[in-house]
Every structure is written in structure tokens, then in C-alpha cells.
Design a protein around this motif. Structure first.
Motif, short mmCIF file in Angstrom:
data_model
loop_
_atom_site.label_atom_id
_atom_site.label_comp_id
_atom_site.label_asym_id
_atom_site.label_seq_id
_atom_site.Cartn_x
_atom_site.Cartn_y
_atom_site.Cartn_z
N SER A 137 12.31 -1.13 -3.37
CA SER A 137 11.24 -1.66 -2.52
C SER A 137 10.24 -1.10 -2.89
O SER A 137 10.10 -0.16 -3.21
CB SER A 137 11.87 -1.86 -1.12
OG SER A 137 11.64 -0.37 -0.67
N ARG A 138 9.16 -1.80 -2.74
CA ARG A 138 7.57 -1.40 -2.93
C ARG A 138 7.40 -0.08 -1.72
O ARG A 138 6.80 0.73 -2.42
CB ARG A 138 6.43 -2.46 -2.66
CG ARG A 138 6.69 -3.44 -3.80
CD ARG A 138 5.31 -4.66 -3.57
NE ARG A 138 5.50 -5.37 -4.74
CZ ARG A 138 4.91 -5.17 -5.78
NH1 ARG A 138 4.39 -3.74 -6.18
NH2 ARG A 138 4.97 -6.05 -7.11
N PRO A 139 7.66 -0.06 -0.78
CA PRO A 139 7.60 0.94 0.10
C PRO A 139 8.25 2.30 -0.29
O PRO A 139 7.85 3.47 -0.52
CB PRO A 139 8.17 0.76 1.37
CG PRO A 139 7.77 -0.80 1.41
CD PRO A 139 8.05 -1.54 -0.05
N GLN A 140 9.41 1.95 -0.95
CA GLN A 140 10.23 3.17 -1.57
C GLN A 140 9.54 3.83 -2.68
O GLN A 140 9.59 4.72 -3.01
CB GLN A 140 11.74 2.84 -1.77
CG GLN A 140 12.79 3.81 -2.29
CD GLN A 140 12.90 4.88 -0.91
OE1 GLN A 140 12.91 4.52 -0.22
NE2 GLN A 140 12.64 5.96 -1.37
N GLU A 141 9.11 2.70 -3.63
CA GLU A 141 8.49 3.19 -4.95
C GLU A 141 7.09 4.14 -4.42
O GLU A 141 6.85 5.18 -4.95
CB GLU A 141 7.99 2.02 -5.60
CG GLU A 141 9.01 0.92 -6.21
CD GLU A 141 8.34 0.23 -7.21
OE1 GLU A 141 7.70 0.42 -8.16
OE2 GLU A 141 8.34 -0.99 -6.89
N VAL A 142 6.36 3.70 -3.55
CA VAL A 142 5.08 4.23 -2.90
C VAL A 142 5.84 5.68 -2.33
O VAL A 142 5.09 6.84 -2.79
CB VAL A 142 4.42 3.50 -2.00
CG1 VAL A 142 3.15 4.60 -1.45
CG2 VAL A 142 3.88 2.42 -2.52
N ASN A 143 6.72 5.77 -1.59
CA ASN A 143 7.40 7.01 -1.22
C ASN A 143 7.63 7.94 -2.09
O ASN A 143 7.16 9.00 -2.22
CB ASN A 143 8.28 6.70 -0.27
CG ASN A 143 9.07 7.45 0.42
OD1 ASN A 143 8.99 8.78 0.20
ND2 ASN A 143 9.43 7.34 1.89
N ASP A 144 8.38 7.43 -3.02
CA ASP A 144 8.80 8.21 -4.40
C ASP A 144 7.59 8.78 -4.99
O ASP A 144 7.66 10.11 -5.74
CB ASP A 144 10.01 7.36 -5.21
CG ASP A 144 11.07 7.39 -4.71
OD1 ASP A 144 11.33 7.97 -3.36
OD2 ASP A 144 11.91 6.51 -5.23
N PRO B 139 -1.35 -1.14 -2.25
CA PRO B 139 -0.66 -0.34 -1.47
C PRO B 139 -1.07 0.41 -0.23
O PRO B 139 -0.31 1.04 0.63
CB PRO B 139 -0.74 0.92 -2.69
CG PRO B 139 -1.87 0.61 -3.40
CD PRO B 139 -1.95 -0.84 -3.36
N ALA B 140 -2.23 -0.22 0.06
CA ALA B 140 -2.95 0.40 1.49
C ALA B 140 -2.08 0.20 2.68
O ALA B 140 -2.20 0.97 3.46
CB ALA B 140 -4.42 -0.11 1.64
N GLN B 141 -1.72 -1.00 2.58
CA GLN B 141 -0.66 -1.36 3.61
C GLN B 141 0.33 -0.46 3.92
O GLN B 141 0.86 -0.05 4.87
CB GLN B 141 -0.29 -2.64 3.48
CG GLN B 141 -0.15 -3.57 4.76
CD GLN B 141 0.22 -5.06 4.68
OE1 GLN B 141 -0.06 -5.60 3.81
NE2 GLN B 141 0.21 -5.75 5.85
N ILE B 142 0.93 -0.24 2.85
CA ILE B 142 2.06 0.74 2.53
C ILE B 142 2.12 2.24 3.02
O ILE B 142 2.50 2.81 3.79
CB ILE B 142 2.94 0.66 1.31
CG1 ILE B 142 3.33 -1.09 0.98
CG2 ILE B 142 3.99 1.51 1.09
CD1 ILE B 142 3.76 -1.06 -0.42
N THR B 143 0.56 2.59 2.38
CA THR B 143 0.48 4.11 2.65
C THR B 143 -0.05 4.25 4.24
O THR B 143 0.29 5.11 4.81
CB THR B 143 -0.87 4.60 1.74
OG1 THR B 143 -1.84 3.46 2.08
CG2 THR B 143 -0.31 4.58 0.35
N GLY B 144 -0.75 3.05 4.70
CA GLY B 144 -0.84 2.96 6.14
C GLY B 144 0.30 3.09 6.93
O GLY B 144 0.08 3.87 8.07
N ALA B 145 1.24 2.46 6.62
CA ALA B 145 2.50 2.44 7.42
C ALA B 145 3.15 4.16 7.26
O ALA B 145 3.70 4.43 8.12
CB ALA B 145 3.44 1.47 7.00
N LEU B 146 3.12 4.27 6.01
CA LEU B 146 3.75 5.68 5.72
C LEU B 146 3.00 6.93 6.65
O LEU B 146 3.79 7.80 7.06
CB LEU B 146 3.88 6.20 4.09
CG LEU B 146 4.63 5.46 3.34
CD1 LEU B 146 4.33 5.66 1.92
CD2 LEU B 146 6.01 5.64 3.57
N ALA B 147 1.80 6.36 6.63
CA ALA B 147 0.86 7.56 7.52
C ALA B 147 1.38 7.66 9.00
O ALA B 147 1.03 8.79 9.49
CB ALA B 147 -0.54 7.36 7.37
N THR B 148 1.81 6.72 9.36
CA THR B 148 2.45 6.76 10.81
C THR B 148 3.46 7.44 11.04
O THR B 148 3.94 8.05 12.21
CB THR B 148 2.50 5.37 11.35
OG1 THR B 148 3.65 4.85 10.72
CG2 THR B 148 1.33 4.42 11.25
#
Ligand SMILES: [Zn+2]
Length: 70
Positions: A2-9, A37-46
Motif C-alpha cells: 500500500s502507499r502508506p506502507q511504501e512511504v513508511n518504509d 504523499p503530504a496526506q500520508i506523511t500527515g497521518a504518519l506524523a500523528t
């Protein structure tokens, strides 16, 4: 993956350095049409695993909003 997983990795791979959204998108080969990715990094930042703050990106050396793995 998934995209969030890709960003996380991707961020984890560059830990402890911080990266900006643009370099995350480029590093993952996402086109401008793809989900930003801003939406995903924003979510990860929480989460407790990531910190998002103003700073220098290790890839483009730009001073902007960057995210790093804690
Ligand atoms: Zn950058």
C-alpha cells in the motif's frame, strides 16, 4: 504494498535523516498525478513513530517541512 506502507518504509530506510514530501514522491517513483504523499506523511506524523517538523531534507537539502522516523 500500500502507499502508506511504501512511504513508511522509505522514511524508515533514511532514518534518522528527515525527508520532504517531494523527495518521498520522487524516491517512490510517483508521478504528479499520483496521490500526494503530504496526506500520508500527515497521518504518519500523528503516530509516535514519526516526527514532522520544519528542517533540512537530506536528499534535496531544501529547508521545508520534513518527516523522520523517531
Ligand atoms: Zn527533499
Amino acid at each position: 504494498m500500500s502507499r502508506p506502507q511504501e512511504v513508511n518504509d522509505f522514511i524508515t530506510k533514511h532514518s534518522p535523516n528527515a525527508i520532504c514530501n517531494k523527495c518521498i514522491a520522487q524516491g517512490l517513483g510517483w508521478t504528479n498525478d499520483a496521490a500526494h504523499p503530504a496526506q500520508i506523511t500527515g497521518a504518519l506524523a500523528t503516530t509516535n513513530d514519526f516526527n514532522q517538523e520544519a528542517g533540512a531534507c537530506v536528499i534535496c537539502k531544501g529547508n521545508k517541512k520534513v518527516i523522520r522516523r523517531v
